[in-house]
Design an enzyme around this catalytic site. Structure first.
Site, PDB file in Angstrom:
ATOM      1  N   SER A  81     -56.209 -66.240  64.658  1.00 43.23           N
ATOM      2  CA  SER A  81     -56.794 -65.130  65.420  1.00 43.23           C
ATOM      3  C   SER A  81     -58.238 -65.431  65.815  1.00 43.23           C
ATOM      4  CB  SER A  81     -56.784 -63.852  64.587  1.00 43.23           C
ATOM      5  OG  SER A  81     -55.505 -63.583  64.088  1.00 43.23           O
TER       6      SER A  81
HETATM    7  N1  SAH Z   1     -54.181 -65.824  58.970  1.00 43.54           N
HETATM    8  C1  SAH Z   1     -53.689 -66.992  59.664  1.00 43.54           C
HETATM    9  C2  SAH Z   1     -53.044 -66.613  60.969  1.00 43.54           C
HETATM   10  C3  SAH Z   1     -51.737 -67.292  61.175  1.00 43.54           C
HETATM   11  S1  SAH Z   1     -50.707 -66.612  62.429  1.00 43.54           S
HETATM   12  C4  SAH Z   1     -54.789 -68.022  59.820  1.00 43.54           C
HETATM   13  O1  SAH Z   1     -55.933 -67.776  59.430  1.00 43.54           O
HETATM   14  O2  SAH Z   1     -54.490 -69.109  60.328  1.00 43.54           O
HETATM   15  C5  SAH Z   1     -49.576 -65.636  61.494  1.00 43.54           C
HETATM   16  C6  SAH Z   1     -48.710 -66.353  60.522  1.00 43.54           C
HETATM   17  O3  SAH Z   1     -47.798 -65.410  59.979  1.00 43.54           O
HETATM   18  C7  SAH Z   1     -47.841 -67.474  61.104  1.00 43.54           C
HETATM   19  O4  SAH Z   1     -48.161 -68.671  60.471  1.00 43.54           O
HETATM   20  C8  SAH Z   1     -46.419 -67.035  60.791  1.00 43.54           C
HETATM   21  O5  SAH Z   1     -45.545 -68.099  60.448  1.00 43.54           O
HETATM   22  C9  SAH Z   1     -46.641 -66.117  59.611  1.00 43.54           C
HETATM   23  N2  SAH Z   1     -45.565 -65.173  59.317  1.00 43.54           N
HETATM   24  C10 SAH Z   1     -44.773 -64.452  60.166  1.00 43.54           C
HETATM   25  N3  SAH Z   1     -43.879 -63.724  59.474  1.00 43.54           N
HETATM   26  C11 SAH Z   1     -44.108 -63.978  58.145  1.00 43.54           C
HETATM   27  C12 SAH Z   1     -43.509 -63.536  56.917  1.00 43.54           C
HETATM   28  N4  SAH Z   1     -42.477 -62.684  56.886  1.00 43.54           N
HETATM   29  N5  SAH Z   1     -43.999 -64.019  55.760  1.00 43.54           N
HETATM   30  C13 SAH Z   1     -45.021 -64.902  55.739  1.00 43.54           C
HETATM   31  N6  SAH Z   1     -45.618 -65.362  56.850  1.00 43.54           N
HETATM   32  C14 SAH Z   1     -45.184 -64.911  58.040  1.00 43.54           C
END
Ligand code: SAH
Length: 234
Positions: A81
């Site tokens: 993000s």
């Molecule tokens: N906070 C992260 C943002 C990653 S984007 C950072 O700092 O990089 C959001 C992430 O949520 C993705 O990697 C995606 O695979 C994950 N995601 C989606 N559904 C999920 C679930 N049910 N459990 C765990 N992770 C999930």
């Protein structure tokens, strides 16, 4: 780069993966002063954003963009993000708390950046990711920082992570149709969830849920655009 994004300022170009901390400190300071202008007020959050070297979490080819106000690809179709969104959500998460929250659950570890920021603001961070490739990448990215209070879990965050519960705060970087019941169950009384959720067809908003002794209170905030919350581990 997002449509209309401006070319990178010269001083930010120094933020290559191999650059020393001092080369990127001023780029982070510029990012933090922009966050202030955008309305982020919590000094604890601003200090954590100043401290964490965001360029270490993105591909070296993108590291020159690490301190811009933009989301960036982190592989496997996922994105980190914008700094502004990370700061806003964490500010909401710890709002009104004078003490360092005990345990935070971070849903969607991705590259691990948000978990690293949270590690400066809470006692323990449990960060869960469903994609093995990103879970491993986050582990590699975080190794450099030696953050002993960050616990990375490979699992389906839609189920929360009962072993670490109850949580003072739960924060998600992926949005589903609704806030899963498991998160509300695993939240401590007095705790808060900050997450994107669907609020209408093709519409996603930031949602805040407070668990009080009298029940659960939901507040819908601004429209946002996060990757989907999916079930299962791959
Ligand atoms: N906070 C992260 C943002 C990653 S984007 C950072 O700092 O990089 C959001 C992430 O949520 C993705 O990697 C995606 O695979 C994950 N995601 C989606 N559904 C999920 C679930 N049910 N459990 C765990 N992770 C999930």
């Amino acid at each position: 780069m997002e449509p209309g994004a401006k070319p990178v300022a010269a001083k930010v170009v120094g933020a290559t993966a191999g650059a020393g901390a001092s080369d990127t400190r001023s780029a982070r300071a510029a990012m933090v002063s922009k966050l202030r202008k955008q309305g982020v007020e919590d000094e604890r959050v601003l200090a954590a954003m100043q401290a964490v070297e965001r360029h270490r979490f993105v591909d070296s080819a993108l590291s020159y963009q690490a301190y811009e106000d933009t989301s960036l690809p982190i592989g496997l179709g996922q994105t980190i993000s914008k700094p502004n969104v990370v700061a806003r959500m964490i500010e909401l998460l710890i709002q009104g708390r004078s003490e360092r929250p005990h345990r935070i659950l971070d849903i969607g570890t991705g590259c691990g950046y948000q978990a690293a920021v949270l590690s400066h603001l809470s006692q323990e961070v449990y960060s869960i990711e469903r994609l093995r490739g990103l879970h491993e990448k986050a582990r590699e990215n975080l190794r450099h920082f030696r953050l002993s209070n960050v616990h990375l879990i490979l699992g389906d965050g839609m189920q929360g992570f009962p072993k670490g519960a109850p949580y003072a705060g739960i924060i998600a970087a992926a949005g589903g149709e609704a806030i899963p019941d498991a998160w509300i169950e695993q939240l401590a009384v007095g705790g808060r969830i900050v997450a994107p959720a669907q609020t209408g067809p093709g519409r996603q908003n930031l949602v805040v849920i407070d668990k009080t002794p009298h029940g659960v209170k939901q507040t819908v905030l601004e429209a946002v655009l996060f990757v989907p919350l999916k079930s299962g581990v791959v």
